[in-house]
Design a protein around this motif. Structure first.
Motif, PDB file in Angstrom:
ATOM      1  N   TYR A   1      -5.683   9.119   1.328  1.00  0.00           N
ATOM      2  CA  TYR A   1      -6.330   7.812   1.213  1.00  0.00           C
ATOM      3  C   TYR A   1      -5.265   6.762   0.946  1.00  0.00           C
ATOM      4  N   ARG A  39     -10.805  13.279  -0.997  1.00  0.00           N
ATOM      5  CA  ARG A  39     -10.607  12.133  -0.108  1.00  0.00           C
ATOM      6  C   ARG A  39      -9.211  12.046   0.491  1.00  0.00           C
ATOM      7  N   PHE A  53     -10.875  12.302  -6.159  1.00  0.00           N
ATOM      8  CA  PHE A  53      -9.845  11.927  -5.197  1.00  0.00           C
ATOM      9  C   PHE A  53      -9.358  13.078  -4.336  1.00  0.00           C
ATOM     10  N   VAL A  58     -13.825  -1.688  -2.811  1.00  0.00           N
ATOM     11  CA  VAL A  58     -12.728  -1.261  -1.959  1.00  0.00           C
ATOM     12  C   VAL A  58     -12.612  -2.306  -0.856  1.00  0.00           C
ATOM     13  N   ALA A  69      -4.022   3.808  -1.227  1.00  0.00           N
ATOM     14  CA  ALA A  69      -4.051   3.028  -2.463  1.00  0.00           C
ATOM     15  C   ALA A  69      -3.315   1.722  -2.176  1.00  0.00           C
ATOM     16  N   THR A  84      -6.724  -1.433  -5.528  1.00  0.00           N
ATOM     17  CA  THR A  84      -7.922  -1.023  -4.821  1.00  0.00           C
ATOM     18  C   THR A  84      -7.588   0.111  -3.854  1.00  0.00           C
ATOM     19  N   GLU A  85      -8.512   0.382  -2.987  1.00  0.00           N
ATOM     20  CA  GLU A  85      -8.320   1.341  -1.906  1.00  0.00           C
ATOM     21  C   GLU A  85      -8.668   0.645  -0.596  1.00  0.00           C
ATOM     22  N   TRP A 141       0.835  -1.193   0.000  1.00  0.00           N
ATOM     23  CA  TRP A 141       0.000   0.000   0.000  1.00  0.00           C
ATOM     24  C   TRP A 141       0.877   1.253   0.000  1.00  0.00           C
TER      25      TRP A 141
END
Length: 135
Positions: free
Chosen positions: A82, A79, A76, A129, A84, A97-98, A65
């Motif tokens: 975040y 947000r 984005f 997600v 990833a 994904t997130e 990540w």
């Protein structure tokens, strides 16, 4: 659809329709019996065109990540920060994904995750997600 919403076409429409109902699909090859993701019309392993949609379990493990602190593209920017991520689906394929619902300090390589779906700005569109697996 807006730039923030994935654009479904005839091939990917089943994927997005399933996501809107809370189901994650992967493509599965009948010739070599292997799943793959991202969705393609042929198998990336044996090149067979005998591939079909199959419902995934929704389980995954965290492979890697990165925390995104700046992104000027909608949606984005609203947000940040975040997470990833790349996850290994229980069925085998890796998926970008997130990660949601988990502070960065608690993330660990190999941690168990479970799919959830973020509603998109368009009616009926949801994006998969992942968050911590229920205990």
């Amino acid at each position: 659809m807006t730039a923030a919403t994935p654009e479904a076409d005839a091939f990917t429409r089943p994927y997005w329709e399933a996501a809107a109902k809370g189901r994650l699909l992967v493509r599965h090859c009948a010739a070599c019996d292997r799943p793959h993701h991202y969705p393609r019309e042929f198998c990336p392993y044996c090149w067979s065109e005998d591939v079909h949609w199959r419902t995934a379990s929704g389980r995954a493990t965290l492979y890697t990540w990165s925390v995104v602190h700046r992104n000027d593209l909608p949606p984005f920017g609203d947000r940040v920060p975040y997470v990833a991520a790349v996850v290994d689906l229980a069925e085998g394929p890796r998926m970008m994904t997130e990660i949601v619902g988990c502070p960065e300090a608690e993330l660990r390589i190999g941690m168990e995750l479970y799919v959830t779906f973020r509603p998109g700005p368009e009616d009926g569109v949801s994006v998969p997600v992942f968050g911590p697996a229920p205990r």
